[in-house]
Design an enzyme around this catalytic site. Structure first.
Site, PDB file in Angstrom:
ATOM      1  N   TYR A 231     -26.171  53.212  56.156  1.00  0.00           N
ATOM      2  CA  TYR A 231     -27.225  54.171  55.807  1.00  0.00           C
ATOM      3  C   TYR A 231     -27.960  54.827  56.970  1.00  0.00           C
ATOM      4  CZ  TYR A 231     -26.350  52.472  51.154  1.00  0.00           C
ATOM      5  OH  TYR A 231     -25.733  52.150  49.971  1.00  0.00           O
ATOM      6  N   PHE A 509     -34.680  45.703  44.671  1.00  0.00           N
ATOM      7  CA  PHE A 509     -34.240  46.568  43.576  1.00  0.00           C
ATOM      8  C   PHE A 509     -32.822  47.013  43.785  1.00  0.00           C
ATOM      9  CE2 PHE A 509     -36.757  48.829  46.770  1.00  0.00           C
ATOM     10  CZ  PHE A 509     -35.912  49.847  47.160  1.00  0.00           C
TER      11      PHE A 509
HETATM   12  C1  LIG Z   1     -20.074  51.753  51.156  1.00  0.00           C
HETATM   13  C2  LIG Z   1     -19.290  52.755  50.318  1.00  0.00           C
HETATM   14  C3  LIG Z   1     -20.199  53.208  49.176  1.00  0.00           C
HETATM   15  C4  LIG Z   1     -18.885  53.937  51.177  1.00  0.00           C
HETATM   16  O1  LIG Z   1     -18.268  54.924  50.374  1.00  0.00           O
HETATM   17  P1  LIG Z   1     -17.261  56.028  50.994  1.00  0.00           P
HETATM   18  O2  LIG Z   1     -17.151  57.131  50.011  1.00  0.00           O
HETATM   19  O3  LIG Z   1     -16.046  55.361  51.443  1.00  0.00           O
HETATM   20  O4  LIG Z   1     -18.082  56.532  52.244  1.00  0.00           O
HETATM   21  P2  LIG Z   1     -17.825  57.871  53.056  1.00  0.00           P
HETATM   22  O5  LIG Z   1     -16.406  58.270  52.934  1.00  0.00           O
HETATM   23  O6  LIG Z   1     -18.845  58.886  52.673  1.00  0.00           O
HETATM   24  O7  LIG Z   1     -18.085  57.305  54.488  1.00  0.00           O
HETATM   25  C5  LIG Z   1     -18.906  57.913  55.373  1.00  0.00           C
HETATM   26  C6  LIG Z   1     -18.975  57.087  56.608  1.00  0.00           C
HETATM   27  O8  LIG Z   1     -19.595  55.832  56.369  1.00  0.00           O
HETATM   28  C7  LIG Z   1     -18.789  54.806  56.936  1.00  0.00           C
HETATM   29  N1  LIG Z   1     -18.862  53.648  56.093  1.00  0.00           N
HETATM   30  C8  LIG Z   1     -18.683  53.645  54.800  1.00  0.00           C
HETATM   31  N2  LIG Z   1     -18.816  52.383  54.348  1.00  0.00           N
HETATM   32  C9  LIG Z   1     -19.060  51.618  55.384  1.00  0.00           C
HETATM   33  C10 LIG Z   1     -19.297  50.246  55.539  1.00  0.00           C
HETATM   34  N3  LIG Z   1     -19.289  49.416  54.487  1.00  0.00           N
HETATM   35  N4  LIG Z   1     -19.530  49.786  56.771  1.00  0.00           N
HETATM   36  C11 LIG Z   1     -19.518  50.639  57.802  1.00  0.00           C
HETATM   37  N5  LIG Z   1     -19.303  51.954  57.718  1.00  0.00           N
HETATM   38  C12 LIG Z   1     -19.085  52.435  56.507  1.00  0.00           C
HETATM   39  C13 LIG Z   1     -17.389  55.351  56.910  1.00  0.00           C
HETATM   40  O9  LIG Z   1     -16.584  54.697  57.839  1.00  0.00           O
HETATM   41  C14 LIG Z   1     -17.621  56.794  57.226  1.00  0.00           C
HETATM   42  O10 LIG Z   1     -17.798  56.939  58.612  1.00  0.00           O
HETATM   43  P3  LIG Z   1     -16.677  57.583  59.513  1.00  0.00           P
HETATM   44  O11 LIG Z   1     -16.270  58.795  58.784  1.00  0.00           O
HETATM   45  O12 LIG Z   1     -17.402  57.796  60.779  1.00  0.00           O
HETATM   46  O13 LIG Z   1     -15.600  56.571  59.563  1.00  0.00           O
HETATM   47  C15 LIG Z   1     -18.007  52.117  49.729  1.00  0.00           C
HETATM   48  O14 LIG Z   1     -17.233  51.649  50.804  1.00  0.00           O
HETATM   49  C16 LIG Z   1     -18.269  50.980  48.765  1.00  0.00           C
HETATM   50  O15 LIG Z   1     -18.375  51.212  47.566  1.00  0.00           O
HETATM   51  N6  LIG Z   1     -18.382  49.716  49.255  1.00  0.00           N
HETATM   52  C17 LIG Z   1     -18.589  48.553  48.406  1.00  0.00           C
HETATM   53  C18 LIG Z   1     -19.942  48.585  47.718  1.00  0.00           C
HETATM   54  C19 LIG Z   1     -21.076  48.712  48.711  1.00  0.00           C
HETATM   55  O16 LIG Z   1     -21.129  48.052  49.734  1.00  0.00           O
HETATM   56  N7  LIG Z   1     -22.051  49.583  48.365  1.00  0.00           N
HETATM   57  C20 LIG Z   1     -23.236  49.807  49.141  1.00  0.00           C
HETATM   58  C21 LIG Z   1     -24.328  49.050  48.497  1.00  0.00           C
HETATM   59  S1  LIG Z   1     -25.831  49.124  49.415  1.00  0.00           S
END
Ligand SMILES: CC(C)(COP(=O)(O)OP(=O)(O)OC[C@H]1O[C@@H](n2cnc3c(N)ncnc32)[C@H](O)[C@@H]1OP(=O)(O)O)[C@@H](O)C(=O)NCCC(=O)NCCS
Length: 509
Positions: A231, A509
Site C-alpha cells: 500500500y 476492520f
Molecule cells: C495483494 C493483491 C490484492 C495485489 O493484486 P494485483 O492485482 O496483483 O496487484 P497489481 O497488479 O495492481 O500490483 C501492483 C503492484 O503491487 C505489487 N504487489 C502486489 N501484491 C503484492 C504483495 N503481496 N507484496 C508485494 N508487492 C505486491 C506488485 O508486484 C505490483 O508491483 P510491480 O508492478 O512493481 O511488480 C493480490 O496479490 C491478492 O489478492 N493477494 C492476496 C490477498 C491479499 O493479500 N490482499 C490484501 C489484503 S490487505
C-alpha cells in the site's frame, strides 16, 4: 492482520472487517465518473517513454504521474477502445468508465469493468474475497460479510460476469490528536483472484477507491494491510503501532499497581453488547487512531465466532466501580497450548486496566497470557516485577492515508504553537500537491495553500506516518525521506505533532 501470525479468532487485515449495516441501495453504478470525467491509470513500462510523452502531451488529458503509472482524466472512448491494440508492453487500466482495458506487457489483453456490487452480488463478492485468501467461504463467513459490507461502498473488478477483484471501504470516523472525529474510509476486503494477479487490477481499485473517498468528503483513509509492500505506493504509511504481548504467568507479579476498589465479573455476550460500546466510546474520544465501531460491527464482534470457533470458548469480563463499567476484556482459553488469549482489552481508567490484566494473569492452570495489538504505551510494562519476561512483538497495525491533507492538518491540534510551510508531494490525489502553510497550536489550526518558500518537503505518505503522533518526523529525515529547507523546521514539526498518548486502533476492520 494477515502478514503477522494471525491473531486469534479475528484474522483481521483487509479481509476481516468491522463495517456497518448493508446499505439499502446497492445500486450498481458505472464505478463513478461520467464520460467527461473518465480517469485512467496507465502503467508505462520503461521502454514506453515515447508513448508516455505522447499521452502526457495530448491536450485531452490532465495527468499525474507516479512511479511508472500515469493517471489520466478526460480519456476519450476512442482511446479506451484503441490503445491496447496500439500500445504493446503497457498495462492500461481505465478505472472510471464502464469499459476497461488491461494489457500486461503485451502478453494478455482482458476487459475489466470496475464497479460496486449490487446487493444480490454481495455473496459472490464474499466468496471471491475468501478465495482470494485461499479459503472457501463458510455459511458463518457469508453471514459475517453480509453483516458488515456496505454494497454501495464496494469496488469490484469484473471480467465479463466473473468477479476477479474485491475491495470495499467502510464508513468510519477516526479520532485525531485534539479529539476531533474525522470521517474516514476504512479500506478492507482487498483481493484479486490468483488467476488475475499482477495486471494492475488492484492498482486500479486502490486509486479509484481514494478518489471515491475524496468525492464522499472523507479526508482520511485507513487500512490494516496483510503485507506492508502493497500500500505504500498508494500513499498509505504506518501510523499507529500495536504490540503482541506474551506474559509468563509464573513471572507476572506486579510491583506497582493502582489501588482497586471495584470488582470484576463475567457477563454474557448479550450483556456485553449493551455494555462494551460505552467503554469503547470513552476510549475512542481520548485516543487518536481509534475508529468508530457501528452497531453491525458490534453485533459481529459479539456474535460469537465468525470463523466457526465454538462460542463456548469465549469469555467476557468487565470491571465495575460505583455502578459504572470502566473496562472490559474478551478472551478465550487455549488448553492445548496452555494459554489465555486476549482478543480485546479496553479500559477507560488505569484502575480498570490493572484489574483486568491481574484477572487474566490470575486464571489458573495456564502457562501464558497473550494480548494481541496492545497499545505501545500500555503501562503494564512498568507494573511488572520482572519486565524482562514480557515478550513484545511490534506490529505495524494501522496504515493511514491523508486523502485531503490540508483539511486533516487543520483538524488536529498541536502540542506547540508553530507555523510551517510544508511542501507535499502526492501523485495519486493531485489536490494535495503543493505548498501549504500550517498554523497550529493547542486551540486550533489552519492550513492554506501558499506561494511562500517551503520549510520542508515530504510525500503524503511520510506526512501520514507522524500525523497521529506515532513517530517523530526526524526519524524519517534520518531515513532520507524528508528534505528540510529551513534549519530547525523538522524539530519544530516534531514538537508540534507530539502527543501524550501514542495512537492506537483497537478495531481491526
Ligand atoms: C495483494 C493483491 C490484492 C495485489 O493484486 P494485483 O492485482 O496483483 O496487484 P497489481 O497488479 O495492481 O500490483 C501492483 C503492484 O503491487 C505489487 N504487489 C502486489 N501484491 C503484492 C504483495 N503481496 N507484496 C508485494 N508487492 C505486491 C506488485 O508486484 C505490483 O508491483 P510491480 O508492478 O512493481 O511488480 C493480490 O496479490 C491478492 O489478492 N493477494 C492476496 C490477498 C491479499 O493479500 N490482499 C490484501 C489484503 S490487505
Amino acid at each position: 492482520m494477515h502478514g503477522h501470525p494471525a491473531p486469534p479468532l479475528r484474522s483481521g487485515g483487509c479481509r476481516r472487517v468491522g463495517g456497518s449495516q448493508a446499505h439499502q441501495s446497492g445500486q450498481s453504478s458505472s464505478a463513478g465518473g461520467s464520460a467527461s470525467s473518465v480517469r485512467a491509470v496507465v502503467r508505462v513500462s520503461c521502454h514506453q517513454s515515447a508513448f508516455s510523452r505522447q499521452i502526457l502531451s495530448t491536450r485531452y488529458f490532465a495527468s499525474v504521474q507516479y512511479g511508472d503509472w500515469v493517471i489520466l482524466r478526460g480519456v476519450s472512448k476512442n482511446l479506451v477502445e484503441n490503445t491496447p491494440r496500439v500500445v504493446e508492453q503497457t498495462t492500461i487500466c481505465f478505472v472510471s468508465s464502464r469499459h476497461f482495458c488491461i494489457s500486461k506487457r503485451g502478453t494478455q489483453s482482458v476487459n475489466i469493468e470496475f464497479r460496486p456490487v449490487r446487493e444480490e452480488e454481495v455473496d459472490d463478492f464474499i466468496r471471491a474475497e475468501s478465495r482470494g485468501f485461499g479459503r472457501n467461504a463458510t455459511d458463518a463467513y457469508l453471514a459475517h460479510g453480509n453483516r458488515l459490507i456496505e454494497a454501495d461502498r464496494t469496488l469490484a473488478a469484473f471480467e465479463g460476469k466473473r468477479l476477479v477483484g474485491t475491495s470495499t471501504s467502510h464508513t468510519l470516523k477516526m479520532t485525531v490528536p485534539g479529539g476531533a472525529a474525522v470521517p474516514t474510509g476504512g479500506i478492507a476486503w482487498v483481493t484479486v483472484q490468483p488467476t488475475h494477479r499482477r495486471r494492475g487490477i488492484n492498482t486500479g481499485m486502490m486509486v479509484q477507491q481514494l478518489h471515491r473517498i475524496h468525492e464522499r468528503g472523507e479526508p482520511l483513509a485507513a487500512l490494516w494491510p496483510s503485507e506492508s509492500a502493497i500500500y505504500g505506493r498508494f500513499g498509505y504509511e504506518m501510523a499507529a503501532f500495536g504490540e503482541r504481548w506474551t506474559v509468563e504467568r509464573q513471572r507476572s507479579a506486579l510491583t506497582h499497581s493502582p489501588e482497586e476498589q471495584g470488582q470484576t465479573s463475567f457477563v454474557d455476550s448479550w450483556e456485553a453488547r449493551g455494555i462494551f460500546p460505552d467503554v469503547y466510546q470513552r476510549v475512542f474520544s481520548v485516543r487518536s487512531g481509534m475508529v468508530t465501531r457501528n452497531d453491525a460491527a458490534w453485533d459481529d464482534e459479539l456474535s460469537g465466532a465468525p470463523q466457526g470457533r465454538s462460542v463456548a470458548e469465549i469469555f467476557y469480563v468487565v470491571y465495575e466501580l460505583d455502578g459504572r463499567v470502566d473496562g472490559y476484556v474478551k478472551y478465550r482459553i487455549d488448553r492445548s497450548q496452555s494459554r489465555l488469549i486476549i482478543f480485546e482489552l479496553v479500559t477507560a481508567t488505569d484502575e480498570a486496566h490493572a484489574a483486568l490484566w491481574k484477572f487474566c494473569m490470575g486464571v489458573d492452570l495456564l502457562d501464558t497470557v497473550e494480548g494481541n495489538n496492545r497499545p505501545v504505551d500500555d503501562p503494564l510494562l512498568w507494573m511488572l516485577a520482572d519486565p524482562q519476561r514480557l515478550r513484545r512483538e511490534s506490529q505495524d497495525a494501522l496504515w493511514l492515508r491523508l486523502v485531503d491533507a490540508p483539511v486533516v492538518l487543520a483538524q488536529r491540534r498541536y502540542a506547540k504553537e508553530g507555523k510551517l510551510v510544508i511542501e507535499i508531494q502526492d501523485s495519486i490525489c493531485p489536490w494535495n500537491n503543493g505548498r501549504f502553510q500550517l498554523d497550529g497550536g493547542l486551540d486550533g489550526a489552519q492550513c492554506r495553500p501558499t506561494s511562500a518558500s517551503a520549510d520542508l518537503s515530504l510525500s503524503v505518505a511520510d506526512l501520514a506516518s507522524g500525523y497521529l503522533g506515532a513517530t517523530g518526523y526526524s526519524a524519517l529525515q534520518r531515513a532520507s525521506r524528508i528534505q528540510e529547507h529551513s534549519v530547525g523546521a523538522i524539530k519544530l514539526m516534531d514538537e508540534m505533532f507530539a502527543t501524550d498518548l501514542k495512537p492506537w486502533c483497537a478495531h481491526d476492520f
